[in-house]
Design a protein around this motif. Structure first.
Motif, PDB file in Angstrom:
ATOM      1  N   PRO A 141      35.350 -17.516  17.560  1.00 47.59           N
ATOM      2  CA  PRO A 141      35.339 -17.953  16.158  1.00 47.59           C
ATOM      3  C   PRO A 141      34.558 -16.972  15.290  1.00 47.59           C
ATOM      4  O   PRO A 141      33.489 -16.493  15.679  1.00 47.59           O
ATOM      5  CB  PRO A 141      34.634 -19.310  16.221  1.00 47.59           C
ATOM      6  CG  PRO A 141      34.769 -19.758  17.636  1.00 47.59           C
ATOM      7  CD  PRO A 141      34.727 -18.500  18.456  1.00 47.59           C
ATOM      8  N   GLN A 142      35.112 -16.689  14.127  1.00 44.08           N
ATOM      9  CA  GLN A 142      34.457 -15.808  13.158  1.00 44.08           C
ATOM     10  C   GLN A 142      34.032 -16.634  11.956  1.00 44.08           C
ATOM     11  O   GLN A 142      34.851 -17.352  11.364  1.00 44.08           O
ATOM     12  CB  GLN A 142      35.420 -14.709  12.714  1.00 44.08           C
ATOM     13  CG  GLN A 142      35.808 -13.739  13.813  1.00 44.08           C
ATOM     14  CD  GLN A 142      34.672 -12.829  14.218  1.00 44.08           C
ATOM     15  OE1 GLN A 142      33.964 -12.290  13.382  1.00 44.08           O
ATOM     16  NE2 GLN A 142      34.486 -12.666  15.525  1.00 44.08           N
ATOM     17  N   PHE A 143      32.777 -16.514  11.577  1.00 41.74           N
ATOM     18  CA  PHE A 143      32.254 -17.264  10.442  1.00 41.74           C
ATOM     19  C   PHE A 143      32.831 -16.726   9.140  1.00 41.74           C
ATOM     20  O   PHE A 143      32.858 -15.506   8.913  1.00 41.74           O
ATOM     21  CB  PHE A 143      30.722 -17.158  10.430  1.00 41.74           C
ATOM     22  CG  PHE A 143      30.081 -17.694   9.186  1.00 41.74           C
ATOM     23  CD1 PHE A 143      29.431 -16.846   8.308  1.00 41.74           C
ATOM     24  CD2 PHE A 143      30.143 -19.043   8.877  1.00 41.74           C
ATOM     25  CE1 PHE A 143      28.830 -17.331   7.157  1.00 41.74           C
ATOM     26  CE2 PHE A 143      29.557 -19.534   7.724  1.00 41.74           C
ATOM     27  CZ  PHE A 143      28.905 -18.674   6.864  1.00 41.74           C
ATOM     28  N   PHE A 184      31.103 -20.120  24.920  1.00 39.00           N
ATOM     29  CA  PHE A 184      30.678 -19.142  23.922  1.00 39.00           C
ATOM     30  C   PHE A 184      29.168 -19.220  23.722  1.00 39.00           C
ATOM     31  O   PHE A 184      28.618 -20.306  23.515  1.00 39.00           O
ATOM     32  CB  PHE A 184      31.362 -19.402  22.575  1.00 39.00           C
ATOM     33  CG  PHE A 184      32.840 -19.125  22.563  1.00 39.00           C
ATOM     34  CD1 PHE A 184      33.752 -20.162  22.697  1.00 39.00           C
ATOM     35  CD2 PHE A 184      33.314 -17.835  22.406  1.00 39.00           C
ATOM     36  CE1 PHE A 184      35.120 -19.913  22.673  1.00 39.00           C
ATOM     37  CE2 PHE A 184      34.674 -17.575  22.380  1.00 39.00           C
ATOM     38  CZ  PHE A 184      35.576 -18.622  22.520  1.00 39.00           C
ATOM     39  N   TYR A 189      35.129 -21.528   9.887  1.00 43.96           N
ATOM     40  CA  TYR A 189      35.301 -20.488  10.892  1.00 43.96           C
ATOM     41  C   TYR A 189      36.791 -20.253  11.113  1.00 43.96           C
ATOM     42  O   TYR A 189      37.612 -21.173  10.997  1.00 43.96           O
ATOM     43  CB  TYR A 189      34.669 -20.894  12.228  1.00 43.96           C
ATOM     44  CG  TYR A 189      33.169 -21.016  12.204  1.00 43.96           C
ATOM     45  CD1 TYR A 189      32.559 -22.210  11.816  1.00 43.96           C
ATOM     46  CD2 TYR A 189      32.357 -19.951  12.568  1.00 43.96           C
ATOM     47  CE1 TYR A 189      31.180 -22.330  11.790  1.00 43.96           C
ATOM     48  CE2 TYR A 189      30.968 -20.065  12.546  1.00 43.96           C
ATOM     49  CZ  TYR A 189      30.399 -21.252  12.153  1.00 43.96           C
ATOM     50  OH  TYR A 189      29.019 -21.371  12.136  1.00 43.96           O
ATOM     51  N   GLY A 216      25.812 -19.038   9.064  1.00 40.68           N
ATOM     52  CA  GLY A 216      26.857 -19.245  10.050  1.00 40.68           C
ATOM     53  C   GLY A 216      26.433 -18.774  11.424  1.00 40.68           C
ATOM     54  O   GLY A 216      25.435 -18.075  11.601  1.00 40.68           O
ATOM     55  N   LEU A 217      27.181 -19.180  12.411  1.00 41.27           N
ATOM     56  CA  LEU A 217      26.957 -18.768  13.788  1.00 41.27           C
ATOM     57  C   LEU A 217      27.675 -17.454  14.066  1.00 41.27           C
ATOM     58  O   LEU A 217      28.788 -17.233  13.575  1.00 41.27           O
ATOM     59  CB  LEU A 217      27.481 -19.831  14.754  1.00 41.27           C
ATOM     60  CG  LEU A 217      26.787 -21.193  14.724  1.00 41.27           C
ATOM     61  CD1 LEU A 217      27.617 -22.225  15.467  1.00 41.27           C
ATOM     62  CD2 LEU A 217      25.395 -21.097  15.314  1.00 41.27           C
ATOM     63  N   THR A 218      27.025 -16.591  14.869  1.00 42.67           N
ATOM     64  CA  THR A 218      27.668 -15.387  15.386  1.00 42.67           C
ATOM     65  C   THR A 218      27.942 -15.635  16.856  1.00 42.67           C
ATOM     66  O   THR A 218      27.018 -15.892  17.630  1.00 42.67           O
ATOM     67  CB  THR A 218      26.762 -14.160  15.220  1.00 42.67           C
ATOM     68  OG1 THR A 218      26.491 -13.953  13.833  1.00 42.67           O
ATOM     69  CG2 THR A 218      27.444 -12.916  15.792  1.00 42.67           C
ATOM     70  N   PHE A 219      29.207 -15.557  17.246  1.00 40.44           N
ATOM     71  CA  PHE A 219      29.619 -15.874  18.605  1.00 40.44           C
ATOM     72  C   PHE A 219      29.848 -14.604  19.427  1.00 40.44           C
ATOM     73  O   PHE A 219      30.203 -13.555  18.894  1.00 40.44           O
ATOM     74  CB  PHE A 219      30.935 -16.669  18.595  1.00 40.44           C
ATOM     75  CG  PHE A 219      30.803 -18.084  18.115  1.00 40.44           C
ATOM     76  CD1 PHE A 219      30.955 -18.400  16.776  1.00 40.44           C
ATOM     77  CD2 PHE A 219      30.541 -19.110  19.006  1.00 40.44           C
ATOM     78  CE1 PHE A 219      30.849 -19.709  16.319  1.00 40.44           C
ATOM     79  CE2 PHE A 219      30.433 -20.425  18.571  1.00 40.44           C
ATOM     80  CZ  PHE A 219      30.582 -20.722  17.230  1.00 40.44           C
ATOM     81  N   GLY A 220      29.677 -14.749  20.748  1.00 38.80           N
ATOM     82  CA  GLY A 220      30.127 -13.735  21.668  1.00 38.80           C
ATOM     83  C   GLY A 220      31.628 -13.917  21.919  1.00 38.80           C
ATOM     84  O   GLY A 220      32.250 -14.842  21.393  1.00 38.80           O
ATOM     85  N   MET A 222      35.279 -27.521  19.794  1.00 39.05           N
ATOM     86  CA  MET A 222      34.016 -26.819  20.048  1.00 39.05           C
ATOM     87  C   MET A 222      32.927 -27.858  20.294  1.00 39.05           C
ATOM     88  O   MET A 222      32.655 -28.699  19.435  1.00 39.05           O
ATOM     89  CB  MET A 222      33.638 -25.940  18.858  1.00 39.05           C
ATOM     90  CG  MET A 222      34.590 -24.791  18.605  1.00 39.05           C
ATOM     91  SD  MET A 222      34.540 -23.550  19.900  1.00 39.05           S
ATOM     92  CE  MET A 222      32.967 -22.783  19.563  1.00 39.05           C
TER      93      MET A 222
END
Lengths: 114, 119
Positions: free
Chosen positions: A43-45, B91, A35, B106-110, B45
């Protein structure tokens, strides 16, 4: 308990240089995720690997590449660095890559591009 | 593509009080996982709580609980008895379950909510 190890913890590079970030997952974790978190951003994957094969791909620039090795550690290679690449790069690991498995995050590598 | 929206850039709560952080998401998938992560000033995190979309029961972890409304695509986090150590960025994150048989989405976060605890 063992955690995800990332090296180096801090890295300073000049524009157009290359950088290699390393990630050592928790023992017996076979899945690794990368990330990128810019200043004040979420965070961007970027990319993930399961059993040494690329599994999912996010917003990874073409200038970046990554791989997972036989011992499950992973490296993120970044070329032609730009100022905008300055960010905190997280590696996370999980066992078996199952969606319900928690992703354990490393402490991050802070990359500064001058 | 999935999106996660946190409409509260910053929230403030008195120590020992209760606070609720909002999160909405958009997806066309029926099976997925939702998470709340905490990021203190150390930038580490830390997973706070996890919810499986197929479970109707709301997840709880000690002082942390969620209100999961699948039809409304809403996933709020309630922190009870707020403590100074709860101060952090929070998040909300989404993860597809499409590769549940083996894979690594993967994770998509706000964008995150900055939680301030007033002593």
């Amino acid at each position: 308990a063992a955690g995800v190890i990332q090296s180096p913890r801090h890295l300073i590079k000049e524009k157009r240089e290359t950088a290699t970030l390393k990630c050592y997952p928790i023992p017996r974790h076979d899945t690794v995720y990368w990330y990128q978190q810019g200043p004040g951003q979420d965070p961007q994957f970027l990319i993930s690997f399961y059993e040494k094969m690329q599994s999912d791909k996010g917003s990874i620039p073409d200038r970046f590449s990554a791989q997972q090795f036989s011992d499950y550690h992973s490296e993120l290679n970044m070329s032609s660095l730009e100022l905008g690449d300055s960010a905190l790069y997280f590696c996370a690991s999980s066992p078996r890559g199952l969606a319900e498995n928690e992703q354990f995050f490393g402490p991050g590598t802070r990359l500064t591009v001058l | 593509a999935q999106t996660v929206t946190q409409s509260q850039p910053e929230m403030s709560v008195q120590e020992a009080e209760t606070v609720t952080l909002s999160c909405t998401y958009d997806t066309s998938e029926s099976d997925y996982y939702l998470f709340w992560y905490k990021q203190p000033p150390s930038r580490q995190m830390i997973l706070v709580i996890r919810q499986e979309a197929y479970k109707q029961q709301n997840a709880t972890e000690n002082r942390f609980s969620v209100n999961f409304q699948k039809a409304a695509k809403s996933f709020s986090l309630k922190i009870s008895d707020s403590q100074l150590g709860d101060a952090a960025m929070y998040f909300c994150a989404y993860r597809s379950a499409r590769n549940s048989g083996g894979g690594a989405d993967g994770l998509t976060f706000g964008k995150g909510t900055h939680l301030i605890i007033q002593p």
